[in-house]
Write an enzyme that holds these catalytic residues in place. Structure first.
Site, PDB file in Angstrom:
ATOM      1  N   LYS A   1      42.985  48.179  50.348  1.00 55.57           N
ATOM      2  CA  LYS A   1      42.624  48.271  48.935  1.00 55.57           C
ATOM      3  C   LYS A   1      43.894  48.327  48.079  1.00 55.57           C
ATOM      4  O   LYS A   1      43.964  47.705  47.017  1.00 55.57           O
ATOM      5  CB  LYS A   1      41.777  49.535  48.739  1.00 55.57           C
TER       6      LYS A   1
ATOM      7  N   ARG B   1      35.209  55.962  34.110  1.00 52.76           N
ATOM      8  CA  ARG B   1      36.009  56.133  35.319  1.00 52.76           C
ATOM      9  C   ARG B   1      36.904  57.369  35.218  1.00 52.76           C
ATOM     10  O   ARG B   1      37.423  57.682  34.140  1.00 52.76           O
ATOM     11  CB  ARG B   1      36.857  54.874  35.560  1.00 52.76           C
TER      12      ARG B   1
ATOM     13  N   GLU C   1      39.367  39.436  41.461  1.00 51.77           N
ATOM     14  CA  GLU C   1      38.152  39.563  42.265  1.00 51.77           C
ATOM     15  C   GLU C   1      37.165  38.429  42.000  1.00 51.77           C
ATOM     16  O   GLU C   1      37.126  37.880  40.893  1.00 51.77           O
ATOM     17  CB  GLU C   1      37.423  40.875  41.913  1.00 51.77           C
TER      18      GLU C   1
ATOM     19  N   GLU D   1      43.504  43.808  38.936  1.00 50.74           N
ATOM     20  CA  GLU D   1      42.311  43.342  39.646  1.00 50.74           C
ATOM     21  C   GLU D   1      42.353  41.816  39.733  1.00 50.74           C
ATOM     22  O   GLU D   1      42.771  41.153  38.785  1.00 50.74           O
ATOM     23  CB  GLU D   1      41.026  43.741  38.904  1.00 50.74           C
TER      24      GLU D   1
ATOM     25  N   CYS E   1      31.158  49.857  40.303  1.00 50.30           N
ATOM     26  CA  CYS E   1      31.978  48.689  40.620  1.00 50.30           C
ATOM     27  C   CYS E   1      32.820  49.035  41.838  1.00 50.30           C
ATOM     28  O   CYS E   1      33.530  50.039  41.817  1.00 50.30           O
ATOM     29  CB  CYS E   1      32.933  48.347  39.481  1.00 50.30           C
ATOM     30  N   SER E   2      32.753  48.216  42.874  1.00 52.79           N
ATOM     31  CA  SER E   2      33.539  48.522  44.057  1.00 52.79           C
ATOM     32  C   SER E   2      33.660  47.280  44.934  1.00 52.79           C
ATOM     33  O   SER E   2      33.511  46.159  44.436  1.00 52.79           O
ATOM     34  CB  SER E   2      32.923  49.696  44.828  1.00 52.79           C
TER      35      SER E   2
ATOM     36  N   HIS F   1      45.310  45.414  45.093  1.00 48.23           N
ATOM     37  CA  HIS F   1      45.377  45.773  43.674  1.00 48.23           C
ATOM     38  C   HIS F   1      46.803  45.843  43.130  1.00 48.23           C
ATOM     39  O   HIS F   1      47.007  46.269  41.990  1.00 48.23           O
ATOM     40  CB  HIS F   1      44.631  47.088  43.438  1.00 48.23           C
TER      41      HIS F   1
ATOM     42  N   HIS G   1      40.152  39.146  46.308  1.00 50.03           N
ATOM     43  CA  HIS G   1      39.225  39.860  47.195  1.00 50.03           C
ATOM     44  C   HIS G   1      37.812  39.884  46.608  1.00 50.03           C
ATOM     45  O   HIS G   1      37.605  39.592  45.434  1.00 50.03           O
ATOM     46  CB  HIS G   1      39.720  41.280  47.487  1.00 50.03           C
TER      47      HIS G   1
ATOM     48  N   LYS H   1      41.656  57.516  38.736  1.00 56.50           N
ATOM     49  CA  LYS H   1      41.563  56.150  39.253  1.00 56.50           C
ATOM     50  C   LYS H   1      42.893  55.415  39.057  1.00 56.50           C
ATOM     51  O   LYS H   1      43.534  55.544  38.011  1.00 56.50           O
ATOM     52  CB  LYS H   1      40.448  55.379  38.527  1.00 56.50           C
TER      53      LYS H   1
END
Length: 208
Positions: free
Chosen positions: A17, A51, A129, A127, A67-68, A21, A32, A55
């Site tokens: 992870k 959030r 994605e 991010e 969101c994940s 990022h 990803h 974070k």
């Protein structure tokens, strides 16, 4: 481990992870798989979360329900009907919001479409994605994890529009993917919660 993909959402490997990022990796094209859940109650109000300040990316920002990322495991890499992504969403709804697993089953999550976006959080983190959009309408029990979520609220369309205006005036912060979705598709989908099948598009990836 997150699922690494190419621009057509084909699996090409796995990475942490953290590595997924880092802007330095994103700048080299690292991409990803992710998901965004939009959960509505029986009054057609959308559950938002703010959030946690802890974070790494977009701390303190308001965003959609959850969101994940699906993990690089056999269970969450199942491609058929995006069942792996939907199982990951069920897991994260429990982890972040404390929603009991039996209250949102993978079969109850409607997979609408995919969105490809890139956004910097700060100089180090960001991010990149392909984001699976998942909708569900249910009354659920909430017990949010304070390490994940600073606050949460249900909002009407009008209340969300007010929040979006506040974000434009820098009065509050909203995540870039939620802002993109809200400005393009969200209200059209929201108007048709009982008839979402017409918006299912599993062939196209919307580049944003």
């Amino acid at each position: 481990m997150c699922i690494l993909i190419d621009e057509n959402d084909e699996k090409i490997g796995a990475d942490t992870k953290k590595n997924c990022h880092l802007n330095s990796n994103i700048d080299e094209g690292l991409l990803h798989r992710a998901f965004s859940v939009f959960l509505f109650n029986n009054e057609d109000k959308l559950l938002l979360q703010q959030r946690s300040d802890a974070k790494i990316t977009f701390p303190g920002c308001f965003t959609n329900t959850c969101c994940s990322h699906p993990l690089h495991t056999p269970l969450e890499m199942e491609e058929q009907d995006a069942v792996g992504v939907r199982k990951a969403a069920q897991r994260r709804l429990k982890a972040e919001l404390g929603i009991p697993m039996e209250q949102v089953l993978p079969d109850e999550l409607t997979y609408l479409t995919r969105i490809h976006y890139k956004a910097q959080s700060d100089g180090i983190w960001g991010e990149h994605e392909i984001d699976y959009i998942l909708f569900v309408q249910k009354e659920v029990e909430l017990n949010p994890d304070p390490n994940e979520i600073k606050s949460h609220c249900y909002v009407s369309k009008e209340e969300l529009k007010e929040m979006l205006n506040k974000a434009k005036n820098n009065e509050i912060k909203i995540t870039p993917w939620f802002s993109l979705i809200a400005e393009t598709f969200l209200f059209k989908w929201w108007d048709n919660l009982q008839n979402l099948k017409q918006f299912m598009d599993h062939g196209k990836i919307h580049r944003m």
